[in-house]
Design a protein around this motif. Sequence first.
Motif, PDB file in Angstrom:
ATOM      1  N   UNK A 442      18.851  65.254  13.168  1.00  0.00           N
ATOM      2  CA  UNK A 442      19.947  65.534  14.105  1.00  0.00           C
ATOM      3  C   UNK A 442      20.310  64.384  15.051  1.00  0.00           C
ATOM      4  N   UNK A 443      19.748  63.205  14.870  1.00  0.00           N
ATOM      5  CA  UNK A 443      19.961  62.146  15.856  1.00  0.00           C
ATOM      6  C   UNK A 443      21.421  61.714  15.971  1.00  0.00           C
ATOM      7  N   UNK A 444      22.230  61.999  14.946  1.00  0.00           N
ATOM      8  CA  UNK A 444      23.652  61.652  14.998  1.00  0.00           C
ATOM      9  C   UNK A 444      24.509  62.780  15.569  1.00  0.00           C
ATOM     10  N   UNK A 445      23.913  63.943  15.805  1.00  0.00           N
ATOM     11  CA  UNK A 445      24.677  65.077  16.313  1.00  0.00           C
ATOM     12  C   UNK A 445      24.898  64.963  17.819  1.00  0.00           C
ATOM     13  N   UNK A 446      26.012  65.476  18.280  1.00  0.00           N
ATOM     14  CA  UNK A 446      26.417  65.311  19.675  1.00  0.00           C
ATOM     15  C   UNK A 446      25.392  65.871  20.656  1.00  0.00           C
ATOM     16  N   UNK A 447      24.840  67.043  20.356  1.00  0.00           N
ATOM     17  CA  UNK A 447      23.905  67.667  21.289  1.00  0.00           C
ATOM     18  C   UNK A 447      22.646  66.833  21.492  1.00  0.00           C
ATOM     19  N   UNK A 448      22.277  66.064  20.446  1.00  0.00           N
ATOM     20  CA  UNK A 448      21.042  65.278  20.508  1.00  0.00           C
ATOM     21  C   UNK A 448      21.242  63.970  21.273  1.00  0.00           C
ATOM     22  N   UNK A 449      22.481  63.522  21.366  1.00  0.00           N
ATOM     23  CA  UNK A 449      22.743  62.196  21.952  1.00  0.00           C
ATOM     24  C   UNK A 449      22.244  62.065  23.387  1.00  0.00           C
ATOM     25  N   UNK A 450      22.291  63.150  24.148  1.00  0.00           N
ATOM     26  CA  UNK A 450      21.868  63.037  25.552  1.00  0.00           C
ATOM     27  C   UNK A 450      20.379  62.733  25.675  1.00  0.00           C
ATOM     28  N   UNK A 451      19.610  63.034  24.631  1.00  0.00           N
ATOM     29  CA  UNK A 451      18.183  62.733  24.658  1.00  0.00           C
ATOM     30  C   UNK A 451      17.895  61.296  24.220  1.00  0.00           C
ATOM     31  N   UNK A 452      18.925  60.599  23.779  1.00  0.00           N
ATOM     32  CA  UNK A 452      18.798  59.185  23.442  1.00  0.00           C
ATOM     33  C   UNK A 452      19.459  58.310  24.503  1.00  0.00           C
ATOM     34  N   UNK A 453      19.965  58.951  25.547  1.00  0.00           N
ATOM     35  CA  UNK A 453      20.645  58.213  26.615  1.00  0.00           C
ATOM     36  C   UNK A 453      20.095  58.571  27.982  1.00  0.00           C
ATOM     37  N   UNK A 454      18.954  59.250  28.036  1.00  0.00           N
ATOM     38  CA  UNK A 454      18.413  59.729  29.301  1.00  0.00           C
ATOM     39  C   UNK A 454      17.904  58.558  30.147  1.00  0.00           C
TER      40      UNK A 454
END
Length: 454
Positions: A442-454
Amino acid sequence: MNRHIIVALHIVIAQGFILYHTLPAIFSRIRRPVLDTPVSDTPELDTPVLDTGGRSIGKLFVSVKEIAKGSNGTVVFEGTYEGRTVAVKRLVKAHHDAASKEIQNLLVSDQHPNIVRYYGCEYDCDFVYLSLERCDCSLYDLIKYSKSFQPCKPNGYPSSDLLKLMRDIVVGLVHLHDLGIIHRDLKPHNVLIVKGKRLSCKLSDMGISKRLVADVSSLGSNATGSGSSGWQAPEQLCQGRQTRAVDLFSLGCVIFFCMTGGRHPFGDHLERDINVTNNKKVNLSLVKDIPEAVNLIIKLLNPVPEDRPKASDVLHHPLFWNSDMRMSFLKDTSDRVNLENRKVSIVRVLENKGRVAFGRNWDEKMEPAFISYMGESKHRKYNYKRVRCLLRVIRNSLNHYRDLPKEIQELLGSVPEGFDDYFRCRFPKLLMNVYNVMYLYCKEEKWFCKYLEC
């Protein structure tokens, strides 16, 4: 005037002064001074008080009070520069190459909260004096000797203060790497602590740091300086190709040092370099109860430089998440997989992690009163062998916390800290196992992105 022009002028002036005062016959490139003498046995992080003795050199006043000593004749004193309290790093002028390089990279990386500030320099016939931001102690001293600093919470997990300090180091490293600077000597002695409302870390001692040429990812084969014994990557020890990844290996050693109260992943001082070179397996038993730390340290200490994560990736690793982020991720994951068919790949892989995450049945690790209450509703049926069901319990408890009976609220604790502690103590491997699966799918899914930008 353009900032880049100002920086360039500073560098030219600094180099000119050093070369002018240096006897030209003696210089070959040699290793940069390493400051490893502790500031004190029990650092209390007090405001420095300048000794009345000392001497003035241009805008600088150098006290006789020593802060630390390093190799090659380097000594750090207390002092003032234009009325500001500073640390004065005195280098033997014969080592002008290290001084010049440090000034260049300090100027380029200046104005960042996690890089030690550079204020100016002065010279006499024997020495170069760098005026640097005055910090309270080193990370080495804080971890090894401080009686007031609490690295762990009562439950054994790292305190918020320790996590912040380790994250500060990563933030500073990201800044350097974005500028193309490889530190090359990252170790607890070269991470300085500043006392404020909260403790903060600043990277220092960049005498052997190197700045990469534009669009080039590694240093040339003639790169000089090799860092400090015990904290170098295997490619440094073997004189191989050096990239930003050398700093990530050292970071793994520093994080292990912080998480274990001052231990080193490759053993005692005299055996570390040999163990690194021979790729000896690291004993992670000291951090086995913190799966996030195990996961990150293994990645950072990978002997293959290309397989280590980037500093920017480390910044978003779950080890540095606070309780709110941890609970939010598990809740969002529940929403993501709850309606999926059980035969879908992501669900099957997630459920295969169940035995590792909680053993046979997850209800066995929770109080009967809680299980009984959560299972009362006709609309909420849970399979105690399923990861999805455990995630749904966490999600439902969070979403309906205010509706829970008082005794259940007291059992779970406050949101998010107490809530996180409750589930983390019972299922310490849950978050990391779930994260690895969701990152994969899911790393490309929108919901997951916030956990890669924290």
